[in-house]
Scaffold this motif. Structure first.
Motif, mmCIF file in Angstrom:
data_model
loop_
_atom_site.group_PDB
_atom_site.id
_atom_site.type_symbol
_atom_site.label_atom_id
_atom_site.label_comp_id
_atom_site.label_asym_id
_atom_site.label_seq_id
_atom_site.Cartn_x
_atom_site.Cartn_y
_atom_site.Cartn_z
ATOM 1 N N VAL A 1 0.948 -0.916 -0.029
ATOM 2 C CA VAL A 1 -0.004 -0.686 0.440
ATOM 3 C C VAL A 1 0.512 0.813 -0.141
ATOM 4 O O VAL A 1 0.594 2.146 -0.496
ATOM 5 N N ILE A 2 1.878 0.749 0.431
ATOM 6 C CA ILE A 2 2.916 2.831 0.712
ATOM 7 C C ILE A 2 3.532 2.305 -0.886
ATOM 8 O O ILE A 2 3.967 3.896 -1.391
ATOM 9 N N GLY A 3 3.934 1.288 -1.603
ATOM 10 C CA GLY A 3 4.536 1.379 -2.151
ATOM 11 C C GLY A 3 4.416 2.292 -3.380
ATOM 12 O O GLY A 3 4.810 2.651 -4.184
ATOM 13 N N LEU A 4 2.891 1.836 -3.485
ATOM 14 C CA LEU A 4 2.263 2.386 -4.234
ATOM 15 C C LEU A 4 1.357 4.299 -4.129
ATOM 16 O O LEU A 4 1.649 4.883 -4.928
ATOM 17 N N SER A 5 1.023 4.180 -2.807
ATOM 18 C CA SER A 5 0.670 5.347 -2.507
ATOM 19 C C SER A 5 1.719 6.281 -2.603
ATOM 20 O O SER A 5 1.602 8.137 -2.807
ATOM 21 N N ALA A 6 2.896 5.896 -1.969
ATOM 22 C CA ALA A 6 4.208 7.253 -1.679
ATOM 23 C C ALA A 6 4.632 7.675 -3.395
ATOM 24 O O ALA A 6 4.753 9.547 -3.138
ATOM 25 N N LEU A 19 -2.517 -2.504 10.371
ATOM 26 C CA LEU A 19 -2.720 -2.355 8.988
ATOM 27 C C LEU A 19 -4.261 -1.821 8.486
ATOM 28 O O LEU A 19 -4.328 -1.521 7.560
ATOM 29 N N ILE A 20 -4.943 -1.387 9.717
ATOM 30 C CA ILE A 20 -6.396 -1.156 8.605
ATOM 31 C C ILE A 20 -6.312 0.215 8.402
ATOM 32 O O ILE A 20 -6.337 1.500 7.574
ATOM 33 N N VAL A 21 -5.768 1.065 9.417
ATOM 34 C CA VAL A 21 -5.088 2.082 9.013
ATOM 35 C C VAL A 21 -4.347 2.879 7.886
ATOM 36 O O VAL A 21 -4.792 3.665 7.298
ATOM 37 N N ILE A 22 -3.206 1.785 8.055
ATOM 38 C CA ILE A 22 -2.891 1.606 7.031
ATOM 39 C C ILE A 22 -3.536 1.989 5.516
ATOM 40 O O ILE A 22 -2.949 2.251 4.200
ATOM 41 N N VAL A 23 -3.866 0.801 5.063
ATOM 42 C CA VAL A 23 -5.389 0.019 4.048
ATOM 43 C C VAL A 23 -5.558 1.589 4.044
ATOM 44 O O VAL A 23 -6.107 2.022 2.930
ATOM 45 N N VAL A 24 -6.437 1.979 4.920
ATOM 46 C CA VAL A 24 -7.737 2.785 4.514
ATOM 47 C C VAL A 24 -6.965 3.874 4.256
ATOM 48 O O VAL A 24 -7.452 5.489 3.772
ATOM 49 N N LEU A 25 -6.394 4.654 5.178
ATOM 50 C CA LEU A 25 -5.520 5.839 4.539
ATOM 51 C C LEU A 25 -4.244 6.181 3.443
ATOM 52 O O LEU A 25 -4.730 6.678 2.903
ATOM 53 N N GLY A 26 -4.101 4.570 3.191
ATOM 54 C CA GLY A 26 -2.854 4.329 2.007
ATOM 55 C C GLY A 26 -4.137 5.229 0.814
ATOM 56 O O GLY A 26 -3.526 5.184 -0.439
ATOM 57 N N ALA A 54 3.643 5.333 6.841
ATOM 58 C CA ALA A 54 4.681 4.834 6.410
ATOM 59 C C ALA A 54 5.952 4.358 7.478
ATOM 60 O O ALA A 54 6.817 3.847 7.129
ATOM 61 N N MET A 55 5.538 5.382 8.967
ATOM 62 C CA MET A 55 6.429 5.148 9.732
ATOM 63 C C MET A 55 6.215 3.991 10.377
ATOM 64 O O MET A 55 7.848 3.395 10.791
ATOM 65 N N ARG A 56 5.805 2.655 9.883
ATOM 66 C CA ARG A 56 6.127 1.759 10.502
ATOM 67 C C ARG A 56 6.474 0.576 9.495
ATOM 68 O O ARG A 56 6.476 -0.599 10.013
ATOM 69 N N THR A 57 6.215 1.633 8.615
ATOM 70 C CA THR A 57 6.815 0.705 6.898
ATOM 71 C C THR A 57 8.405 0.857 6.905
ATOM 72 O O THR A 57 9.289 0.083 6.870
ATOM 73 N N VAL A 58 8.679 1.640 6.419
ATOM 74 C CA VAL A 58 10.292 2.665 6.254
ATOM 75 C C VAL A 58 10.947 3.116 6.956
ATOM 76 O O VAL A 58 11.640 3.714 7.152
ATOM 77 N N GLY A 59 9.765 4.375 7.780
ATOM 78 C CA GLY A 59 10.278 5.023 9.161
ATOM 79 C C GLY A 59 10.576 6.581 8.697
ATOM 80 O O GLY A 59 10.500 6.607 7.312
ATOM 81 N N LEU A 60 10.222 7.113 9.948
ATOM 82 C CA LEU A 60 10.249 8.901 9.583
ATOM 83 C C LEU A 60 11.354 9.062 8.732
ATOM 84 O O LEU A 60 10.788 10.118 8.200
ATOM 85 N N LEU A 61 12.627 8.233 8.878
ATOM 86 C CA LEU A 61 14.235 8.852 8.080
ATOM 87 C C LEU A 61 13.767 8.449 7.084
ATOM 88 O O LEU A 61 14.965 9.226 6.349
ATOM 89 N N LEU A 62 13.253 7.875 6.279
ATOM 90 C CA LEU A 62 13.410 7.399 5.088
ATOM 91 C C LEU A 62 11.845 7.314 4.583
ATOM 92 O O LEU A 62 12.293 6.899 2.712
#
Length: 291
Positions: free
Chosen positions: A18-23, A132-139, A188-196
């Protein structure tokens, strides 16, 4: 034995995809506006939100969304009114966010460095079902906004004054980009982190620009590269036991290097082929037939 037989790996994969698509879908607009580093600034503000959540013993994700959104909107309004330039606005985000976050985390009861590192560099395998629910809905919401409003968003990124004359709600669209950037950074901070997270917004777009010309084609290829990097990154991280966020970003950078090298080699080959002199058109000699 497959790694994806475990529920936590499936949650990690879905969240990363989800992050890979939305970012990258959002990142292409930031690149067009020459604001590629705003993701880093918002990430630092989100750290303040994480500190607020830990201090109040509430969900750090929720407080990070609220704080980073408020910070992004405030900076966008300041930039629009000309009270601060773009680089000064980013400096405010960088230094104020990181200082506030570290201070608040230090004041909270849960001041473990491990928890802080999980938000700074990601901890994808610890993603819960609620996360995961939050990530998917917001993404999905960010992705839908970027795709459905593509003509209007492209107009304000390409020429803001022309968009304003054309009757587009420029301020609203600018705030929308700021809000979606804050939301994307936070989930995305749970996926790649705030610094990345900023790398996942920018690197796929930069790679796609090497081989595409149109905005739509660049956006589609960037989203494809982001999706591929995220999926492969989770798998590679699980196989070799590395940090998932760092692995995703390294693969995205590797894709950029490969595409840039391939595009450069192709351009060099074309120039060499075009430089080869072509034989001039010469009329054939008369043919004499002997009896």
């Amino acid at each position: 034995m497959s790694l994806f037989q475990y529920d936590f790996m499936i949650r990690a994969l879905v969240g990363a995809l989800v992050i890979g698509l939305s970012a990258p879908a959002l990142g292409i607009y930031l690149v067009q506006r020459r604001m590629s580093l705003i993701g880093d600034g918002i990430g630092h503000v989100a750290l303040t939100g994480v500190g607020v959540g830990l201090l109040l013993d509430t969900s750090p994700v929720l407080t990070a969304v609220i704080v980073s959104t408020a910070g992004a909107v405030a900076i966008e309004l300041l930039r629009e009114r000309g009270r601060t330039s773009g680089d000064q606005a980013l400096a405010l985000l960088f230094y104020g966010g990181i200082a506030g976050g570290v201070m608040l985390v230090g004041l909270s009861d849960n001041r473990s460095n491990a928890n802080l590192m999980a938000y700074l560099f990601g901890s994808l395998t610890t993603t819960s079902r609620d996360d995961l629910i939050v990530i998917v809905v917001l993404g999905v919401a960010v992705l839908a906004a970027m795709l459905l409003l593509r003509p209007a968003l492209f107009a304000i990124c390409h020429d803001e004054e022309y968009a304003r004359v054309s009757g587009l709600p420029v301020r609203t669209l600018n705030v929308l980009i700021a809000v979606t950037a804050a939301v994307t950074v936070t989930i995305a901070m749970r996926t790649v982190g705030l610094l990345l997270v900023s790398a996942l917004m920018v690197v796929p777009v930069a790679a796609a620009q090497q081989v595409t010309r149109g905005f739509r084609a660049t956006m589609a290829l960037a989203m494809g590269l982001g999706l591929l990097s995220a999926g492969l990154g989770v798998w590679v991280a699980g196989e070799v036991d590395t940090a998932a966020g760092a692995t995703i970003v390294v693969l995205a950078i590797g894709a950029f290097v490969a595409i840039a090298a391939g595009a450069a080699a192709w351009r060099l080959l074309r120039r060499r082929v075009q430089a080869v002199p072509q034989p001039a058109d010469v009329e054939p000699p008369d043919v004499v037939l002997e009896r």
